[in-house]
Design a protein around this motif. Structure first.
Motif, PDB file in Angstrom:
ATOM      1  N   UNK A  85       0.855  -1.238  -0.014  1.00  0.00           N
ATOM      2  CA  UNK A  85      -0.097   0.125  -0.012  1.00  0.00           C
ATOM      3  C   UNK A  85       1.064   1.516   0.122  1.00  0.00           C
ATOM      4  N   UNK A  86       2.160   1.243   0.226  1.00  0.00           N
ATOM      5  CA  UNK A  86       3.188   2.441   0.120  1.00  0.00           C
ATOM      6  C   UNK A  86       3.331   2.833  -1.156  1.00  0.00           C
ATOM      7  N   UNK A  87       3.146   1.884  -2.102  1.00  0.00           N
ATOM      8  CA  UNK A  87       3.614   2.376  -3.516  1.00  0.00           C
ATOM      9  C   UNK A  87       2.370   2.905  -4.231  1.00  0.00           C
ATOM     10  N   UNK A  88       2.945   3.663  -5.070  1.00  0.00           N
ATOM     11  CA  UNK A  88       1.532   4.324  -6.074  1.00  0.00           C
ATOM     12  C   UNK A  88       0.611   3.610  -6.471  1.00  0.00           C
TER      13      UNK A  88
END
Length: 84
Positions: free
Chosen positions: A6-9
């Motif tokens: 979830x931390x990636x675009x």
């Protein structure tokens, strides 16, 4: 296709991200993944390669051709010529 992150675009961590994590140990190094799923060799060479080269990279990794050879009809010789 990749691990959920979830931390990636795009919320996915793929193989290219994993390779970059190993190569980019110097904080001054950068990484750009220009991959777009479904593109064929001609599109990559004409659209994405100029963008990549414009970034003045130290290393370029190309993984292409799979979408071309999965077509019902493919001219492998022409494809390899374009690849070169």
């Amino acid at each position: 296709m990749g691990d959920e992150d979830p931390t990636r675009p795009n919320h996915v961590r793929g193989w290219a991200d994993r390779v970059a994590e190993q190569l980019c140990t110097d904080p001054e190094w950068g990484y750009a993944n220009l991959a777009i799923r479904g593109k064929k060799v001609g599109q990559l060479v004409s659209e994405q390669l100029p963008v990549a080269l414009n970034m003045k990279p130290t290393l370029v990794s190309l993984y292409m051709g799979g979408n071309d050879i999965l077509r019902p009809s493919v001219d492998i010789d022409a494809l390899m010529q374009r690849y070169d």
